[in-house]
Enzyme design. Structure first.
Site, PDB file in Angstrom:
ATOM      1  N   HIS A 132       9.972   9.709  42.308  1.00  0.00           N
ATOM      2  CA  HIS A 132      10.401   9.704  40.905  1.00  0.00           C
ATOM      3  C   HIS A 132      11.781  10.359  40.810  1.00  0.00           C
ATOM      4  O   HIS A 132      12.676   9.797  40.172  1.00  0.00           O
ATOM      5  CB  HIS A 132       9.384  10.467  40.059  1.00  0.00           C
TER       6      HIS A 132
ATOM      7  N   HIS B 223      18.087   6.907  35.096  1.00  0.00           N
ATOM      8  CA  HIS B 223      16.687   6.871  34.692  1.00  0.00           C
ATOM      9  C   HIS B 223      16.502   5.804  33.611  1.00  0.00           C
ATOM     10  O   HIS B 223      16.966   5.954  32.480  1.00  0.00           O
ATOM     11  CB  HIS B 223      16.275   8.251  34.171  1.00  0.00           C
TER      12      HIS B 223
ATOM     13  N   CYS C 153       8.089   7.726  30.669  1.00  0.00           N
ATOM     14  CA  CYS C 153       8.744   7.222  31.870  1.00  0.00           C
ATOM     15  C   CYS C 153       7.772   6.722  32.934  1.00  0.00           C
ATOM     16  O   CYS C 153       8.197   6.220  33.973  1.00  0.00           O
ATOM     17  CB  CYS C 153       9.643   8.309  32.456  1.00  0.00           C
TER      18      CYS C 153
ATOM     19  N   GLU D  90       7.824  17.629  42.647  1.00  0.00           N
ATOM     20  CA  GLU D  90       7.364  16.396  43.298  1.00  0.00           C
ATOM     21  C   GLU D  90       7.487  16.499  44.813  1.00  0.00           C
ATOM     22  O   GLU D  90       6.577  16.090  45.553  1.00  0.00           O
ATOM     23  CB  GLU D  90       8.175  15.200  42.793  1.00  0.00           C
TER      24      GLU D  90
ATOM     25  N   PHE E  26       7.232  12.208  30.131  1.00  0.00           N
ATOM     26  CA  PHE E  26       6.988  13.233  29.121  1.00  0.00           C
ATOM     27  C   PHE E  26       5.532  13.160  28.661  1.00  0.00           C
ATOM     28  O   PHE E  26       4.964  12.080  28.510  1.00  0.00           O
ATOM     29  CB  PHE E  26       7.902  13.010  27.912  1.00  0.00           C
TER      30      PHE E  26
ATOM     31  N   LYS F 113      16.949   6.319  41.518  1.00  0.00           N
ATOM     32  CA  LYS F 113      17.660   6.807  40.330  1.00  0.00           C
ATOM     33  C   LYS F 113      19.014   7.417  40.663  1.00  0.00           C
ATOM     34  O   LYS F 113      19.850   7.597  39.758  1.00  0.00           O
ATOM     35  CB  LYS F 113      16.792   7.840  39.608  1.00  0.00           C
TER      36      LYS F 113
END
Length: 565
Positions: free
Chosen positions: A451, A487, A311, A462, A547, A482
């Site tokens: 994010h 996503h 991502c 975050e 990931f 998002k």
């Protein structure tokens, strides 16, 4: 080979070398050979004085193989052996020139221990004259003064569930409109998750050749469409394209998953027979082929490849593309990401990871970053492409400059395949490196496009890292794109970079929707929620994490001509 070399050399040099090297078969310690060497030594010393050569007096110990000889008369000097030699201080401090020109360096002899000297031939305290060539100082290398190459954004293209034009897309974000709906492209009634940021329709007419449109995976259709729209948005008409240096125009657009549908279809065909497989199934499934096809279409021959870091893919691509421009390898780069994972195998895979929201009864409220009731992220799809261009090149062709790309950074958590580090160590390091490498002061960063995927662990880690970096800045604002589009995996960073650039251009920050019961640690004074807010962006930060622990942070700012020097 040795005998052939011997025949090529003058007799006095050949015999001297063979005796010194211990290869002639004669006893170097015999009286006859000692007499010969003394005679030749006197001759060379006299010859060196006539030729104006300088000399060093060295104390040596002659071993059974011999040690050092000066061969001024033959035009070769400084021949040494690394055996049985104890050099005087003057020799050790001298600067020796190459033996066979610049390519081969003379060997500096190393002393052997006294126990290894031959008792019959060791002679202490003798002196030997060695002719040296005058030293030459190496010429100073002049440093070329080069002007720093700055990178600006001159075009954007987007394909998303909220529109296929940057203006329409961002206006929908400003209005707080959600693009999350029930999935319609396939039957997913047996899946626990049946919602996503699905693109209901897309016309590729005028953007993709019809023969390819029927064969390509959606991720590639999205990529080509967004890429060519970005080129058009940058004002690159056919006339402008003809004037471009195609060797300095490149494409760097990545994908997290590539052509999953094409590959899945090939597997199903293989169950019947390999003869049923699409001959394009392998090239159309690879992540790099989208960049390659777009480069072929445009005739751009500069750097063309893809990066896949889950991502965080788009941010990695943008960083690398900008570096190509900064290093002078390109003047224009198309950069971003594309993914199309809302298919059975994509949806099923993320369901198996237990990563997706199951709020099927209210799709528009399923993605809810920083809210206590969040239950996973919502899968999205689409593409985002930015035109990055060298500043002077953009000005020369009269391009509109949307924003300036300042740089960024990337790190790795080195912790877990899917979970972020519990202390947010990698995220914090990434943000700090981005500030350090770009020279941006933390108080100048007043907008963060986070994010913030709507996962339990990721949102909080975050937020804490951001507060640790910018918590002393009372005017800081952050939001999550998002919350409205889901996503988009490898495309997320590029689409959010477009939203960030649009915030700089318009002076409006879009809201984060669905934050109804914020986490206890989240200070809502920093979160833009409910409605859009006015903000004069000084420096904007956009985060993307993937990931594997891949972290990336990139920085944009308004372009101001008055500060270009």
């Amino acid at each position: 080979m040795l005998m052939q070399w011997k025949r090529m050399m003058p007799d006095h040099f050949s015999s001297s070398w063979m005796t010194v090297a211990g290869l002639s078969g004669e006893d170097p310690g015999s009286k006859q050979n000692i007499s010969r060497r003394r005679s030749r030594r006197k001759h060379r010393n006299a010859q060196g004085a006539v030729n104006g050569g300088s000399s060093l007096v060295c104390s040596y110990s002659a071993g059974p193989v011999g040690s050092l000889v000066g061969l001024c008369g033959s035009g070769l000097s400084e021949l040494g052996s690394c055996l049985s030699f104890e050099a005087c201080p003057e020799y050790q401090s001298a600067s020796w020139t190459p033996f066979f020109g610049e390519g081969v360096m003379a060997l500096r002899p190393k002393p052997l221990r006294a126990a290894r000297r031959h008792p019959k031939t060791a002679a202490q305290g003798k002196a030997w004259a060695i002719a040296l060539q005058p030293l030459r100082e190496p010429p100073e290398k002049k440093k070329l003064m080069t002007k720093e190459r700055r990178v600006v954004v001159t075009g954007m293209g987007v394909v998303s569930c909220l529109g296929h034009d940057p203006e329409i897309f961002y206006n929908n974000l400003l209005e707080g409109k959600s693009g999350i709906t029930e999935i319609e492209n396939f039957n997913c009634e047996d899946f626990p998750t049946r919602i996503g940021g699905e693109i209901k329709s897309l016309s590729t007419d005028g953007w993709v050749s019809p023969k390819f449109a029927k064969r390509m995976d959606k991720f590639m259709l999205y990529l080509l469409t967004a890429g060519k729209k970005a080129v058009a948005d940058a004002g690159m008409t056919p006339e402008v394209m003809k004037e471009l240096d195609k060797g300095k125009c490149g494409v760097l657009i990545g994908s997290a998953l590539g052509g999953m549908q094409v590959f899945n279809d090939a597997v199903e065909a293989l169950r019947v027979s390999y003869r049923k497989m699409n001959p394009f199934c392998v090239p159309f499934a690879t992540t790099n082929m989208g960049s390659a096809m777009l480069a072929m279409d445009l005739g751009w021959m500069g750097p063309s490849y893809s990066i896949s870091t889950a991502c965080a893919t788009s941010n990695f691509c943008i960083l690398s593309a900008a570096n190509h421009i900064i290093r002078g390898e390109a003047d224009i780069m198309l950069s971003g990401g594309s993914d199309a994972a809302i298919i059975p195998i994509g949806l099923g895979g993320f369901v198996a990871c237990r990563a997706l929201s199951q709020r099927n009864n209210d799709p528009a409220k399923a993605s809810r970053p920083w809210d206590q009731d969040r239950d996973g992220f919502v899968l999205g799809e689409g593409a985002g492409v930015l035109v990055l261009e060298e500043l002077e090149h953009a000005k020369e062709r009269g391009a509109e400059i949307y924003a300036e790309f300042l740089g960024g950074s990337s790190t790795c958590d080195a912790y877990h395949m899917t979970e972020p580090h519990p202390k947010g160590t990698g995220i914090l390091l990434c943000i700090e490196k981005a500030l350090s490498q770009t020279g941006v002061k933390r108080q100048d960063v007043n907008y963060v496009n986070a994010h913030a995927t709507s996962t339990k662990a990721g949102d909080v880690q975050e937020y804490r890292a951001l507060m640790q970096s910018f918590g002393q800045n009372p005017v800081l604002k952050m939001n999550s794109t998002k919350s409205m589009i889901g996503h988009m995996l490898g495309a997320a960073g590029a689409v959010e970079a477009i939203a960030t650039v649009q915030a700089i251009r318009t002076g409006w920050i879009h809201p984060t929707i669905n934050v109804e019961q914020p986490e206890k640690d989240v200070d809502m004074d920093y979160i833009v929620s409910g409605k859009k807010q006015r903000l004069n962006v000084k420096v904007a930060l956009s985060n993307s994490f993937g990931f594997g622990g891949h972290n990336s942070s990139i920085l944009f700012a308004p372009y101001r001509e008055s500060t270009e020097n």
